[in-house]
Design an enzyme around this catalytic site. Structure first.
Site, mmCIF file in Angstrom:
data_model
loop_
_atom_site.group_PDB
_atom_site.id
_atom_site.type_symbol
_atom_site.label_atom_id
_atom_site.label_comp_id
_atom_site.label_asym_id
_atom_site.label_seq_id
_atom_site.Cartn_x
_atom_site.Cartn_y
_atom_site.Cartn_z
ATOM 1 N N SER A 53 36.050 49.280 45.781
ATOM 2 C CA SER A 53 34.833 49.134 44.975
ATOM 3 C C SER A 53 33.670 48.701 45.840
ATOM 4 C CB SER A 53 35.077 48.089 43.878
ATOM 5 O OG SER A 53 33.871 47.700 43.265
ATOM 6 N N TYR A 62 36.990 39.549 41.508
ATOM 7 C CA TYR A 62 37.282 40.988 41.501
ATOM 8 C C TYR A 62 36.968 41.611 42.857
ATOM 9 C CZ TYR A 62 36.612 45.958 40.763
ATOM 10 O OH TYR A 62 36.653 47.319 40.906
ATOM 11 N N LYS A 77 39.509 43.302 45.877
ATOM 12 C CA LYS A 77 39.365 44.647 46.437
ATOM 13 C C LYS A 77 39.248 44.603 47.961
ATOM 14 C CE LYS A 77 39.748 47.261 42.880
ATOM 15 N NZ LYS A 77 40.914 48.193 42.784
#
Length: 327
Positions: free
Chosen positions: A117, A141, A145
């Site tokens: 991402s 998050y 990643k």
């Protein structure tokens, strides 16, 4: 040769599965259906229902379907939720990836594509974000990643895997109404949701250093993203030895939130007067991808525009909310 797609019944995963099947690839999907929908999958694609945390299930799936490559999309992806539930995000996104890679290495699978991402970059101060832009994620998050990328590359070097990490920018649109995103976590479905409830959409901050004061983002059509996955799959399949590819996936062009709101009003035909609210912490003024590396390495470039994204997303929204057009 067959490919396992983890999370393949999800919004992005189903598009990837369809693109690969239409290109003649053999595909099997593993998905726990916590957010995925089995009916999204193309006819003939096998679905193994279960978690990437289940090593026994992974071993059986890889062997039983003679898997030679993995596209790993399974994971959690809501930024706000990751702040509230960091342990769950590290468990599912990092430990889950570890279990998958352990199974891949044990099975002798040599090709691995990881769904990453643009969140790995955090809030970069760059006109165009290149793959060499420093990574400084600002939420769990994004951290998971980036940690996932490190793990994939390390496993590739240690075990002779050919690997790729795709850093998605803002994904939108649908190849068909039934494949549209069912979540209300991204800006376009958030606009639709408020419009169809009779509420004015919200814009968070209009005092940024941009032409109209609102944030600028790079939106990528999910069908273009699926095509990018297919290009990577073919590259990994063609490689005889190890490889290591990390690329941005975006259009290389920015659209402001105000411009997007105007486009949503035009496509839906619904009256809209956005309400400006205070900035959200961590929002960058501008985040636009450089597409030079992926074009050079894969010959890939996005072909679909933002209006196509909004129109196709709206068709999917109206399929699930039949009264939306009559508001």
């Amino acid at each position: 040769m067959s490919w396992l797609i983890t999370g393949g019944a999800g919004y992005i995963g189903a598009h990837v599965a369809r693109a690969m099947v239409e290109a003649g690839e053999r595909v099997v999907v593993l998905d726990d259906l916590s957010s995925g929908i089995a009916e999204r999958l193309p006819a003939g694609v096998g679905l193994v229902r279960g978690s990437v945390l289940d090593r026994g299930l992974l071993d059986a799936t890889l062997a039983g379907h003679e898997v030679t490559g993995v596209v790993h999309l399974a994971g959690r992806k809501q930024v706000g939720e990751s702040v509230a539930q960091p342990l769950g995000y590290y468990r599912d996104n990092v430990h889950g990836l570890t279990v998958v890679l352990e199974a891949v290495v044990a099975a002798g699978v040599r090709r691995f594509l990881f769904s990453s991402s643009a969140a790995v970059y955090g809030v970069p101060d760059a006109e165009l974000i290149t793959e060499s832009t420093p990574c400084a994620p600002i939420n769990p998050y994004g951290e998971t990643k980036l940690a996932g990328e490190w793990l994939v590359r390390a496993a590739g070097r240690a075990h002779g895997l050919s690997t790729a990490c795709l850093r998605y920018f803002n994904v939108a649109g649908a190849a068909a109404p039934e494949l549209a995103d069912t979540g209300v976590f991204n800006v376009i479905p958030m606009f639709f949701d408020r419009l169809t409830r009779g509420d004015d959409p919200r814009i968070f901050g209009d005092d940024y250093a941009t032409p109209d004061g609102t944030c600028i983002r790079d939106y990528i059509h999910v069908s273009d993203l699926a095509d990018a996955h297919l290009a990577v799959v073919r590259k990994l399949s063609a490689e005889g030895g190890t490889g290591d590819l990390t690329v941005n996936v975006g259009r290389g062009a920015g659209v402001s939130v105000r411009e997007l709101a105007d486009l949503v009003a035009s496509v839906t035909g619904l009256p809209m007067t956005p309400v400006v609210e205070p900035r959200r912490p961590g929002d960058a003024a501008k985040a636009v991808a450089s597409g030079e590396l992926i074009a050079r390495e894969l010959g890939w470039k996005a072909s679909r525009g933002v209006r196509d994204m909004v129109e196709s997303a709206w068709a999917g929204w109206c399929l699930r909310h039949p009264g939306a057009r009559r508001k």
